[in-house]
Each structure stands twice: as structure tokens, then as C-alpha cells.
Design a protein around this motif. Sequence first.
Motif, PDB file in Angstrom:
ATOM      1  N   ASP A 147       0.784  -1.057   0.055  1.00  0.00           N
ATOM      2  CA  ASP A 147       0.082  -0.166   0.203  1.00  0.00           C
ATOM      3  C   ASP A 147       0.865   1.271   0.045  1.00  0.00           C
ATOM      4  O   ASP A 147       1.470   1.389   1.171  1.00  0.00           O
ATOM      5  CB  ASP A 147      -0.902  -0.020   1.211  1.00  0.00           C
ATOM      6  N   PRO A 148       0.845   1.950  -1.094  1.00  0.00           N
ATOM      7  CA  PRO A 148       1.810   2.976  -1.323  1.00  0.00           C
ATOM      8  C   PRO A 148       1.173   4.383  -0.934  1.00  0.00           C
ATOM      9  O   PRO A 148       1.664   5.475  -0.818  1.00  0.00           O
ATOM     10  CB  PRO A 148       2.215   3.054  -2.584  1.00  0.00           C
ATOM     11  N   SER A 149      -0.115   4.221  -0.763  1.00  0.00           N
ATOM     12  CA  SER A 149      -0.943   5.393  -0.604  1.00  0.00           C
ATOM     13  C   SER A 149      -1.607   5.632   0.775  1.00  0.00           C
ATOM     14  O   SER A 149      -2.539   6.686   1.005  1.00  0.00           O
ATOM     15  CB  SER A 149      -1.863   5.555  -1.608  1.00  0.00           C
ATOM     16  N   SER A 150      -1.316   4.788   1.643  1.00  0.00           N
ATOM     17  CA  SER A 150      -1.922   5.004   3.169  1.00  0.00           C
ATOM     18  C   SER A 150      -3.619   4.598   3.027  1.00  0.00           C
ATOM     19  O   SER A 150      -4.115   5.155   3.858  1.00  0.00           O
ATOM     20  CB  SER A 150      -1.659   6.392   3.783  1.00  0.00           C
ATOM     21  N   ARG A 151      -4.066   3.779   2.006  1.00  0.00           N
ATOM     22  CA  ARG A 151      -5.302   3.652   2.079  1.00  0.00           C
ATOM     23  C   ARG A 151      -5.730   2.647   3.301  1.00  0.00           C
ATOM     24  O   ARG A 151      -6.782   2.676   3.641  1.00  0.00           O
ATOM     25  CB  ARG A 151      -5.535   2.661   0.645  1.00  0.00           C
ATOM     26  N   THR A 152      -4.786   1.860   3.658  1.00  0.00           N
ATOM     27  CA  THR A 152      -4.970   0.919   4.778  1.00  0.00           C
ATOM     28  C   THR A 152      -4.971   1.631   6.129  1.00  0.00           C
ATOM     29  O   THR A 152      -5.080   1.058   7.263  1.00  0.00           O
ATOM     30  CB  THR A 152      -3.978  -0.018   4.828  1.00  0.00           C
ATOM     31  N   VAL A 153      -4.805   3.016   6.089  1.00  0.00           N
ATOM     32  CA  VAL A 153      -5.086   3.727   7.747  1.00  0.00           C
ATOM     33  C   VAL A 153      -6.442   3.391   7.873  1.00  0.00           C
ATOM     34  O   VAL A 153      -6.638   3.704   8.990  1.00  0.00           O
ATOM     35  CB  VAL A 153      -4.397   5.265   7.368  1.00  0.00           C
ATOM     36  N   VAL A 154      -7.301   3.460   7.127  1.00  0.00           N
ATOM     37  CA  VAL A 154      -8.757   3.213   7.562  1.00  0.00           C
ATOM     38  C   VAL A 154      -8.923   1.903   7.891  1.00  0.00           C
ATOM     39  O   VAL A 154      -8.406   0.628   7.654  1.00  0.00           O
ATOM     40  CB  VAL A 154      -9.801   3.426   6.253  1.00  0.00           C
ATOM     41  N   PRO A 155      -9.524   1.880   9.242  1.00  0.00           N
ATOM     42  CA  PRO A 155      -9.725   0.558  10.032  1.00  0.00           C
ATOM     43  C   PRO A 155     -10.297  -0.570   9.275  1.00  0.00           C
ATOM     44  O   PRO A 155     -11.139  -0.227   8.572  1.00  0.00           O
ATOM     45  CB  PRO A 155     -10.484   1.009  11.121  1.00  0.00           C
ATOM     46  N   GLY A 156      -9.690  -1.416   9.502  1.00  0.00           N
ATOM     47  CA  GLY A 156     -10.314  -2.694   8.784  1.00  0.00           C
ATOM     48  C   GLY A 156      -9.555  -2.928   7.187  1.00  0.00           C
ATOM     49  O   GLY A 156      -9.426  -4.165   6.920  1.00  0.00           O
ATOM     50  N   VAL A 157      -9.271  -2.053   6.722  1.00  0.00           N
ATOM     51  CA  VAL A 157      -8.830  -1.832   5.335  1.00  0.00           C
ATOM     52  C   VAL A 157      -7.778  -2.809   5.019  1.00  0.00           C
ATOM     53  O   VAL A 157      -7.308  -3.361   4.049  1.00  0.00           O
ATOM     54  CB  VAL A 157      -8.914  -0.658   4.840  1.00  0.00           C
ATOM     55  N   ALA A 158      -6.677  -2.510   6.091  1.00  0.00           N
ATOM     56  CA  ALA A 158      -5.348  -3.529   6.015  1.00  0.00           C
ATOM     57  C   ALA A 158      -5.425  -4.965   5.795  1.00  0.00           C
ATOM     58  O   ALA A 158      -4.585  -5.491   5.388  1.00  0.00           O
ATOM     59  CB  ALA A 158      -4.637  -3.017   7.265  1.00  0.00           C
ATOM     60  N   ARG A 159      -6.484  -5.408   6.239  1.00  0.00           N
ATOM     61  CA  ARG A 159      -7.070  -6.966   6.174  1.00  0.00           C
ATOM     62  C   ARG A 159      -7.841  -7.189   4.847  1.00  0.00           C
ATOM     63  O   ARG A 159      -7.901  -8.188   4.729  1.00  0.00           O
ATOM     64  CB  ARG A 159      -7.509  -7.494   7.574  1.00  0.00           C
ATOM     65  N   LEU A 160      -7.808  -6.089   3.925  1.00  0.00           N
ATOM     66  CA  LEU A 160      -8.605  -6.523   2.836  1.00  0.00           C
ATOM     67  C   LEU A 160      -7.608  -6.401   1.150  1.00  0.00           C
ATOM     68  O   LEU A 160      -6.631  -5.295   1.662  1.00  0.00           O
ATOM     69  CB  LEU A 160      -9.827  -5.443   2.700  1.00  0.00           C
ATOM     70  N   PRO A 161      -7.841  -7.172   0.470  1.00  0.00           N
ATOM     71  CA  PRO A 161      -6.914  -6.923  -0.818  1.00  0.00           C
ATOM     72  C   PRO A 161      -7.140  -5.730  -1.409  1.00  0.00           C
ATOM     73  O   PRO A 161      -6.193  -4.997  -2.102  1.00  0.00           O
ATOM     74  CB  PRO A 161      -7.683  -8.020  -1.689  1.00  0.00           C
ATOM     75  N   ARG A 162      -8.316  -5.095  -1.375  1.00  0.00           N
ATOM     76  CA  ARG A 162      -8.442  -3.624  -2.056  1.00  0.00           C
ATOM     77  C   ARG A 162      -7.942  -2.695  -1.264  1.00  0.00           C
ATOM     78  O   ARG A 162      -7.584  -1.566  -1.849  1.00  0.00           O
ATOM     79  CB  ARG A 162      -9.845  -3.343  -1.876  1.00  0.00           C
ATOM     80  N   GLY A 163      -7.107  -2.886  -0.228  1.00  0.00           N
ATOM     81  CA  GLY A 163      -6.272  -1.849   0.572  1.00  0.00           C
ATOM     82  C   GLY A 163      -4.643  -1.791  -0.213  1.00  0.00           C
ATOM     83  O   GLY A 163      -4.295  -0.658   0.187  1.00  0.00           O
ATOM     84  N   TYR A 164      -4.434  -2.691  -1.045  1.00  0.00           N
ATOM     85  CA  TYR A 164      -3.223  -2.662  -1.677  1.00  0.00           C
ATOM     86  C   TYR A 164      -3.086  -2.367  -3.230  1.00  0.00           C
ATOM     87  O   TYR A 164      -4.119  -3.121  -3.840  1.00  0.00           O
ATOM     88  CB  TYR A 164      -2.535  -3.869  -1.338  1.00  0.00           C
ATOM     89  N   ASP A 165      -2.232  -1.634  -3.370  1.00  0.00           N
ATOM     90  CA  ASP A 165      -1.975  -1.467  -5.033  1.00  0.00           C
ATOM     91  C   ASP A 165      -1.226  -2.324  -5.888  1.00  0.00           C
ATOM     92  O   ASP A 165      -1.435  -2.635  -6.855  1.00  0.00           O
ATOM     93  CB  ASP A 165      -1.845   0.020  -5.155  1.00  0.00           C
ATOM     94  N   TYR A 166      -0.179  -2.839  -5.195  1.00  0.00           N
ATOM     95  CA  TYR A 166       0.738  -3.584  -5.765  1.00  0.00           C
ATOM     96  C   TYR A 166       0.841  -4.844  -5.343  1.00  0.00           C
ATOM     97  O   TYR A 166       0.754  -5.054  -4.264  1.00  0.00           O
ATOM     98  CB  TYR A 166       2.270  -3.054  -5.653  1.00  0.00           C
TER      99      TYR A 166
END
Length: 128
Positions: free
Chosen positions: A98-117
Motif C-alpha cells: 500500500d503506497p498511498s496509506s489507504r490502509t489507514v482506514v480501520p479494517g482495510v489493511a486486512r482487505l485485498p482492496r487496500g493494496y495497489d501492488y
Amino acid sequence: VQLQASGGGLVQAGGSLRLSCSASGRAFSRYRMGWFRQAPGKEREFVASIMWSGGSTDYADFVKGRFTISRDAAKNILYLQMNSLKPEDTAVYYCAADPSSRTVVPGVARLPRGYDYWGQGTQVTVSS
């Protein structure tokens, strides 16, 4: 940007493997990196993640105490040390960034959509 996962293989139950993930192509910032896995016929599932700065980690319950995620920030390499492997750990393991801190949102770090590469995956097979 391309991520390359390596280190998979065939191991007996109770054994260990260490996966590595490196990147090529243009430089990119790393907010968080993670490992996911996908077994045949199943959805891709979260395994572990690590904040690149600071090293804060998060694990799926089914790997706590057995797997350790780490990174070498100087070499830009991500690792997953897997101990006490079980047959149910058999899957293709993917690293993700995740290069864009999308996973700062609670729960998103455990979802594939939180990662770009994503890496191409490395097969881990645990025999009983």
C-alpha cells in the motif's frame, strides 16, 4: 512496480519456511505491506501486515504465534517467517504493498482492496 515473492516450497507439517518479497521498477513509498494467501477454491485471505515506518504488525488469528512478518527497510525487503506449518497453511502466498496509506482506514489493511501492488505469488505446500 513489480513485487517478487520467493521462498515457497514443499515442507512437512511442523516445518518452517521464510518467504521474501522484493520490488523492482520505479521507486515507490511504502505505507504498509502485507502477506495474503489463497488456497484452491477459496478467496484470498489476509495473513499479516506491517507498517513500513515503525514496524507495527498485525496478524490473522490463525497464524498468531507461528508466523512473523518483518522488513529490512534498508534493503526494501519484506519477510514472512512461517514456523509450525500445518497442512491447512497450503496456499499461494502473495505479498502486497500500500503506497498511498489507504490502509489507514480501520479494517482495510486486512482487505485485498487496500493494496495497489501485488507480487506473483509463491506456492507453499505443507504435507501431513
